[in-house]
Design a protein around this motif. Structure first.
Motif, PDB file in Angstrom:
ATOM      1  N   ALA A   8       6.601  -4.819 -40.256  1.00  0.00           N
ATOM      2  CA  ALA A   8       6.304  -3.479 -39.735  1.00  0.00           C
ATOM      3  C   ALA A   8       7.274  -3.107 -38.615  1.00  0.00           C
ATOM      4  CB  ALA A   8       4.853  -3.415 -39.234  1.00  0.00           C
ATOM      5  N   ALA A   9       7.581  -4.070 -37.736  1.00  0.00           N
ATOM      6  CA  ALA A   9       8.521  -3.797 -36.654  1.00  0.00           C
ATOM      7  C   ALA A   9       9.907  -3.504 -37.197  1.00  0.00           C
ATOM      8  CB  ALA A   9       8.568  -4.979 -35.692  1.00  0.00           C
ATOM      9  N   ARG A  10      10.293  -4.220 -38.251  1.00  0.00           N
ATOM     10  CA  ARG A  10      11.593  -3.953 -38.837  1.00  0.00           C
ATOM     11  C   ARG A  10      11.656  -2.570 -39.480  1.00  0.00           C
ATOM     12  NH1 ARG A  10      13.272  -9.683 -41.787  1.00  0.00           N
ATOM     13  NH2 ARG A  10      13.299 -10.951 -39.882  1.00  0.00           N
ATOM     14  N   ARG A  11      10.548  -2.180 -40.147  1.00  0.00           N
ATOM     15  CA  ARG A  11      10.534  -0.845 -40.744  1.00  0.00           C
ATOM     16  C   ARG A  11      10.627   0.236 -39.670  1.00  0.00           C
ATOM     17  NH1 ARG A  11       6.664  -3.240 -44.234  1.00  0.00           N
ATOM     18  NH2 ARG A  11       4.997  -2.428 -42.920  1.00  0.00           N
ATOM     19  N   ARG A  12       9.890   0.052 -38.564  1.00  0.00           N
ATOM     20  CA  ARG A  12       9.945   1.048 -37.488  1.00  0.00           C
ATOM     21  C   ARG A  12      11.355   1.123 -36.895  1.00  0.00           C
ATOM     22  NH1 ARG A  12       4.774  -1.119 -36.143  1.00  0.00           N
ATOM     23  NH2 ARG A  12       5.748  -2.441 -34.553  1.00  0.00           N
ATOM     24  N   LEU A  67      24.726   4.606 -30.442  1.00  0.00           N
ATOM     25  CA  LEU A  67      25.127   3.206 -30.272  1.00  0.00           C
ATOM     26  C   LEU A  67      23.987   2.371 -29.704  1.00  0.00           C
ATOM     27  CD1 LEU A  67      28.780   3.588 -28.919  1.00  0.00           C
ATOM     28  CD2 LEU A  67      28.071   2.849 -31.199  1.00  0.00           C
ATOM     29  N   ALA A  68      23.267   2.955 -28.721  1.00  0.00           N
ATOM     30  CA  ALA A  68      22.144   2.219 -28.145  1.00  0.00           C
ATOM     31  C   ALA A  68      21.048   1.990 -29.174  1.00  0.00           C
ATOM     32  CB  ALA A  68      21.604   2.987 -26.940  1.00  0.00           C
ATOM     33  N   ALA A  69      20.727   3.038 -29.987  1.00  0.00           N
ATOM     34  CA  ALA A  69      19.706   2.867 -31.030  1.00  0.00           C
ATOM     35  C   ALA A  69      20.137   1.846 -32.065  1.00  0.00           C
ATOM     36  CB  ALA A  69      19.419   4.215 -31.687  1.00  0.00           C
ATOM     37  N   THR A  70      21.433   1.866 -32.407  1.00  0.00           N
ATOM     38  CA  THR A  70      21.946   0.883 -33.370  1.00  0.00           C
ATOM     39  C   THR A  70      21.835  -0.534 -32.821  1.00  0.00           C
ATOM     40  OG1 THR A  70      23.486   2.538 -34.234  1.00  0.00           O
ATOM     41  CG2 THR A  70      23.960   0.232 -34.741  1.00  0.00           C
ATOM     42  N   ASP A  71      22.114  -0.708 -31.547  1.00  0.00           N
ATOM     43  CA  ASP A  71      22.015  -2.034 -30.933  1.00  0.00           C
ATOM     44  C   ASP A  71      20.574  -2.537 -30.944  1.00  0.00           C
ATOM     45  OD1 ASP A  71      22.691  -4.332 -29.619  1.00  0.00           O
ATOM     46  OD2 ASP A  71      22.746  -3.408 -27.633  1.00  0.00           O
ATOM     47  N   VAL A  72      19.627  -1.659 -30.590  1.00  0.00           N
ATOM     48  CA  VAL A  72      18.215  -2.070 -30.568  1.00  0.00           C
ATOM     49  C   VAL A  72      17.728  -2.387 -31.977  1.00  0.00           C
ATOM     50  CG1 VAL A  72      15.876  -1.290 -30.035  1.00  0.00           C
ATOM     51  CG2 VAL A  72      17.731  -0.806 -28.453  1.00  0.00           C
ATOM     52  N   ALA A  73      18.067  -1.491 -32.943  1.00  0.00           N
ATOM     53  CA  ALA A  73      17.603  -1.730 -34.309  1.00  0.00           C
ATOM     54  C   ALA A  73      18.189  -3.021 -34.875  1.00  0.00           C
ATOM     55  CB  ALA A  73      17.982  -0.540 -35.189  1.00  0.00           C
ATOM     56  N   ARG A  74      19.449  -3.281 -34.589  1.00  0.00           N
ATOM     57  CA  ARG A  74      20.056  -4.516 -35.094  1.00  0.00           C
ATOM     58  C   ARG A  74      19.382  -5.750 -34.513  1.00  0.00           C
ATOM     59  NH1 ARG A  74      23.898  -8.272 -34.114  1.00  0.00           N
ATOM     60  NH2 ARG A  74      24.350  -7.575 -32.008  1.00  0.00           N
ATOM     61  N   ALA A  75      19.027  -5.672 -33.212  1.00  0.00           N
ATOM     62  CA  ALA A  75      18.364  -6.816 -32.585  1.00  0.00           C
ATOM     63  C   ALA A  75      17.000  -7.084 -33.202  1.00  0.00           C
ATOM     64  CB  ALA A  75      18.238  -6.570 -31.079  1.00  0.00           C
ATOM     65  N   VAL A  76      16.276  -6.018 -33.580  1.00  0.00           N
ATOM     66  CA  VAL A  76      14.942  -6.203 -34.178  1.00  0.00           C
ATOM     67  C   VAL A  76      15.051  -6.694 -35.613  1.00  0.00           C
ATOM     68  CG1 VAL A  76      12.822  -5.013 -34.851  1.00  0.00           C
ATOM     69  CG2 VAL A  76      13.892  -4.507 -32.668  1.00  0.00           C
ATOM     70  N   VAL A  77      15.972  -6.074 -36.364  1.00  0.00           N
ATOM     71  CA  VAL A  77      16.075  -6.432 -37.786  1.00  0.00           C
ATOM     72  C   VAL A  77      16.606  -7.845 -37.977  1.00  0.00           C
ATOM     73  CG1 VAL A  77      17.263  -5.865 -39.939  1.00  0.00           C
ATOM     74  CG2 VAL A  77      16.293  -4.058 -38.528  1.00  0.00           C
ATOM     75  N   LEU A  78      17.532  -8.269 -37.149  1.00  0.00           N
ATOM     76  CA  LEU A  78      18.136  -9.592 -37.318  1.00  0.00           C
ATOM     77  C   LEU A  78      17.344 -10.706 -36.649  1.00  0.00           C
ATOM     78  CD1 LEU A  78      21.933  -8.792 -36.865  1.00  0.00           C
ATOM     79  CD2 LEU A  78      20.610  -8.972 -38.982  1.00  0.00           C
ATOM     80  N   ARG A  79      16.255 -10.370 -35.932  1.00  0.00           N
ATOM     81  CA  ARG A  79      15.465 -11.430 -35.292  1.00  0.00           C
ATOM     82  C   ARG A  79      14.733 -12.236 -36.366  1.00  0.00           C
ATOM     83  NH1 ARG A  79      14.075 -12.433 -30.230  1.00  0.00           N
ATOM     84  NH2 ARG A  79      15.028 -10.484 -29.577  1.00  0.00           N
TER      85      ARG A  79
END
Length: 221
Positions: A8-12, A67-79
């Motif tokens: 769910a966190a990855r989808r968000r 860029l900031a949104a991309t950084d946050v999303a990448r950190a969540v998806v790749l965790r």
């Protein structure tokens, strides 16, 4: 902020990145032409330059936000799944967020009517000068006959008693005759001029004494 690795966190995070990306594309299409004009054809007035600079700053802020949104999303998806940790903002993300806030404030502080130049005030129509055609002009602009045998002279700017006496005697007067005649002018107009003959002022009305009679002819041999 807790960064979870659940689906769910990855989808968000993915939806957040898609929304920010769509907004960034829309902002690029809207603000991009104004930013390109700043590089290719800068405005010729202060208002045009101000609008172009604010448009460019807003476009940079949108890019930083993406860029900031991309950084946050990448950190969540790749965790990794099942791992929960406390997300911390790194120096790159902090710099992007600070740049985004500064540029957004600069764009919001721009005056709303900066793009509209002030209305031009029409210049008043020139008043035509009065024509002198058909008007009689005196022979001498500095003097008028007020009575038979008397000439009244109006002092002009830069006049001296010497110049007035020289004009009154005519072009054939000698320096000795002019030097003898200007004290007569001063004596006759002492009440107007005062004790100092050099203190005449433009606009004063002076009464000229009659010129001295010509010298007698030399005796015949």
């Amino acid at each position: 902020m807790e960064l979870a690795s659940s689906p769910a966190a990855r989808r968000r995070a993915a939806l957040l990145w898609l929304g920010v990306s769509a907004a960034a594309v829309l902002a690029g299409l809207t603000l991009g032409p104004g930013a390109l004009r700043l590089v290719r054809a800068p405005g010729t007035t202060f208002a045009e330059l101000l609008v172009q600079c604010c448009t460019t700053a807003a476009l940079v802020a949108v890019a930083g936000l993406w860029l900031a949104a991309t950084d946050v999303a990448r950190a969540v998806v790749l965790r990794r799944p099942g791992r929960v940790g406390r997300g911390q903002v790194g120096p790159v993300r902090a710099a992007l967020l600070a740049l985004c806030g500064i540029t957004a404030l600069a764009a919001a502080a721009a005056p709303a009517g900066a793009a509209d130049p002030p209305p031009a005030v029409p210049a008043p129509a020139p008043v035509p000068a009065p024509s002198l055609d058909g008007l009689p002009l005196p022979d001498r602009p500095t003097g008028t006959r007020s009575a038979p045998g008397r000439l009244d002279v109006v002092v002009r700017p830069g006049d001296t008693l010497w110049a007035i006496a020289e004009r009154a005697l005519g072009p054939g007067a000698t320096p000795g005759e002019v030097a003898a005649h200007w004290p007569r002018i001063h004596a006759r107009n002492a009440a107007v001029i005062g004790p100092d003959p050099d203190r005449i002022r433009p606009g004063q009305l002076l009464h000229l004494p009659p010129p001295p009679p010509p010298p007698p002819p030399p005796p015949l041999p």
